[in-house]
Structure formats: C-alpha cells, structure tokens
Design a protein around this motif. Structure first.
Motif, PDB file in Angstrom:
ATOM      1  N   PHE A 127       1.045   0.605  -7.050  1.00 56.08           N
ATOM      2  CA  PHE A 127      -0.241   1.166  -7.453  1.00 56.08           C
ATOM      3  C   PHE A 127      -0.194   2.659  -7.783  1.00 56.08           C
ATOM      4  O   PHE A 127      -1.015   3.125  -8.551  1.00 56.08           O
ATOM      5  N   ARG A 128       0.738   3.389  -7.203  1.00 57.34           N
ATOM      6  CA  ARG A 128       0.776   4.831  -7.450  1.00 57.34           C
ATOM      7  C   ARG A 128       2.183   5.367  -7.222  1.00 57.34           C
ATOM      8  O   ARG A 128       3.065   4.660  -6.747  1.00 57.34           O
ATOM      9  N   GLY A 129       2.337   6.655  -7.570  1.00 56.20           N
ATOM     10  CA  GLY A 129       3.637   7.287  -7.390  1.00 56.20           C
ATOM     11  C   GLY A 129       3.545   8.761  -7.723  1.00 56.20           C
ATOM     12  O   GLY A 129       2.456   9.340  -7.816  1.00 56.20           O
ATOM     13  N   PHE A 158       0.523  10.106 -10.022  1.00 55.17           N
ATOM     14  CA  PHE A 158      -0.077   9.219 -11.000  1.00 55.17           C
ATOM     15  C   PHE A 158      -0.461   7.908 -10.327  1.00 55.17           C
ATOM     16  O   PHE A 158       0.008   7.576  -9.234  1.00 55.17           O
ATOM     17  N   THR A 159      -1.336   7.176 -10.995  1.00 55.83           N
ATOM     18  CA  THR A 159      -1.732   5.839 -10.542  1.00 55.83           C
ATOM     19  C   THR A 159      -1.383   4.843 -11.640  1.00 55.83           C
ATOM     20  O   THR A 159      -1.486   5.152 -12.833  1.00 55.83           O
ATOM     21  N   ILE A 160      -0.972   3.664 -11.228  1.00 57.61           N
ATOM     22  CA  ILE A 160      -0.597   2.632 -12.203  1.00 57.61           C
ATOM     23  C   ILE A 160      -1.832   2.080 -12.910  1.00 57.61           C
ATOM     24  O   ILE A 160      -1.832   1.873 -14.118  1.00 57.61           O
ATOM     25  N   GLY A 175       0.779  -1.232   0.000  1.00 60.30           N
ATOM     26  CA  GLY A 175       0.000   0.000   0.000  1.00 60.30           C
ATOM     27  C   GLY A 175       0.808   1.278   0.000  1.00 60.30           C
ATOM     28  O   GLY A 175       0.233   2.370  -0.058  1.00 60.30           O
ATOM     29  N   THR A 176       2.130   1.184   0.044  1.00 61.37           N
ATOM     30  CA  THR A 176       2.976   2.374   0.130  1.00 61.37           C
ATOM     31  C   THR A 176       3.707   2.603  -1.190  1.00 61.37           C
ATOM     32  O   THR A 176       4.320   1.685  -1.723  1.00 61.37           O
ATOM     33  N   PRO A 177       3.662   3.836  -1.723  1.00 58.74           N
ATOM     34  CA  PRO A 177       4.302   4.103  -3.029  1.00 58.74           C
ATOM     35  C   PRO A 177       5.782   4.434  -2.890  1.00 58.74           C
ATOM     36  O   PRO A 177       6.269   5.461  -3.387  1.00 58.74           O
ATOM     37  N   LYS A 178       6.537   3.613  -2.238  1.00 55.85           N
ATOM     38  CA  LYS A 178       7.971   3.875  -2.053  1.00 55.85           C
ATOM     39  C   LYS A 178       8.785   2.613  -2.311  1.00 55.85           C
ATOM     40  O   LYS A 178       9.615   2.212  -1.503  1.00 55.85           O
TER      41      LYS A 178
END
Length: 232
Positions: free
Chosen positions: A66-68, A83-85, A29-32
């Motif tokens: 999922f995102r970044g 953005f979202t994947i 769940g974390t975009p890192k």
C-alpha cells in the motif's frame, strides 16, 4: 470428548492458525516487502560519473502493498519522499496482479480464522459431522496455505517479471531515470512465507491426531487362594 493427546494437538493447531492470521495482517499493513538500491542514471550520465563517484547517485527504495518511500540521490544530496500505491500509482503498475495479491491475502486471512474456529471445535468436542471434524480443519488450513502461496508467488512475479521496483522508482519522474541495482525481499514477504509454513505444520498436526496408537494393557496377576491362606 476427544482424548488428551488429541485435545493438545488441536489446541496447538488453533494457536498456530491464529498466529498465521496475525502474521498476514501485520505483513499487509507494513511497507517492508521489498527494499533496493536505485541509481540515478540521468544524473550520473550528466557528469560522466566514474565508479568512485557513483556512490553520490545511488539511493534507496522500499515499499509494500500500500505504501513505501525512497531516497533520491542525484548528485545534490539525498531527498526523501514517501508514496502510496493507491489510488494513483497503481495505474502505472500491473493493476490486476497487484489487486489479486491483496485479494489472495484477504481470503487467506478469512480461511485462517475459519481454521482457527474448526481447530477449537475439535479440541473441545468430537463433531457429529465429518466436515466439522479433522477433515474440515484440514480443508481450511490447506486453502489458507494455498492462498498465501498464491499471494507470495504473484508478488515475486510482479517484482521479477513485471519490474515492479523499477516502475515504482520511476513513478512521476519526468527528468531523472532510475535503474535498479539491488532488490531484496524483506521481513513482510518472509512473514507470509512463514504463514504458509504454519498451515503446513497444522496439516501435519491434524494428520498425527488421527493416528490411533495401540493401548497398553497391564496384565493383572491372578490371585490363587488356598485353604491354608483362608485358615490364616
């Protein structure tokens, strides 16, 4: 009932399995997962930027499953965007590989919970069936660790072989072209590595629980009763 030593080991193994479950959920769940520095090649070429001036054209990017987000530096200051994947960007990536990473982690979450339950069961009582005992706990921990390793390996393949960072950085960029200067695996990636290591530790704990240590017998002293002792 299992012995105290065995109870302690399986209680510790159940705790580690639960921690592994939490780690995978947090990582997903974390975009890192990945960070990097991106060079706005088009902007730098337009002004023939030299080495000291290239700093104005170097931005940043980060993303997860999922995102970044990214910071575009094309000579006019930084512009932040997120953005979202899914659902649009995934079409520009290696869709099958990206989806497989997520599936591998979901399966690993399931097996982590199963191994947690089996370790609790073995800490409370000795199961009648062998599959419910240490052998079953080993199996579920092994499978959980294997699927985490598959997810981590697939993500590395997506980054290094399929140029995942470059594809994400240039998504819907019609004017500017970005080059990847640096790539670094971040906390969430290493959290998954830690999760796989946790299941390896569990396998070691379960193996130790099956070692039968020799029992130390205390030698009782023989009491010799004589006639004189009876008189007194």
């Amino acid at each position: 009932m299992p012995g105290c030593f065995k109870k302690t080991l399986f209680a510790l193994a159940s705790l580690i399995s639960f921690v592994s479950f939490i780690l995978i959920v947090v990582a997903m769940g974390t975009p890192k997962w990945m960070t990097g520095k991106i060079l706005c090649k088009t902007g730098a070429d337009l002004v023939n930027a030299t080495d000291p001036e290239l700093v104005k054209f170097i931005g940043e990017i980060y993303y997860g499953l999922f995102r970044g987000g990214k910071i575009r530096q094309c000579g006019l200051g930084g512009r932040r965007s997120k953005f979202t994947i899914f659902p649009h960007m995934v079409k520009k990536l290696n869709t099958g590989l990206h989806v497989m990473i997520i599936i591998f982690l979901c399966v690993a979450i399931f097996f982590s919970l199963v191994s947690f339950g089996f370790c609790i069961l073995n800490a409370i009582k000795v199961p009648y069936r062998a599959i419910n005992g240490p052998a079953g706990a080993c199996l579920w921990n092994f499978l959980a660790g294997v699927f985490v390793v598959l997810a981590v390996t697939s993500f590395m393949a997506a980054v290094k072989l399929h140029h995942l960072t470059e594809r994400i950085a240039n998504f819907q960029e019609n004017v500017f072209r970005f080059l990847i200067l640096e790539e670094d695996f971040e906390d969430c990636f290493w959290i998954c590595v830690a999760s796989a290591t946790a299941h390896a530790v569990n396998l070691l704990l379960i193996a130790i629980s099956e070692i039968h240590f020799p029992k130390i017998k205390t030698k009782t002293e023989e009491v010799n009763v004589t006639a004189e002792d009876i008189m007194y």
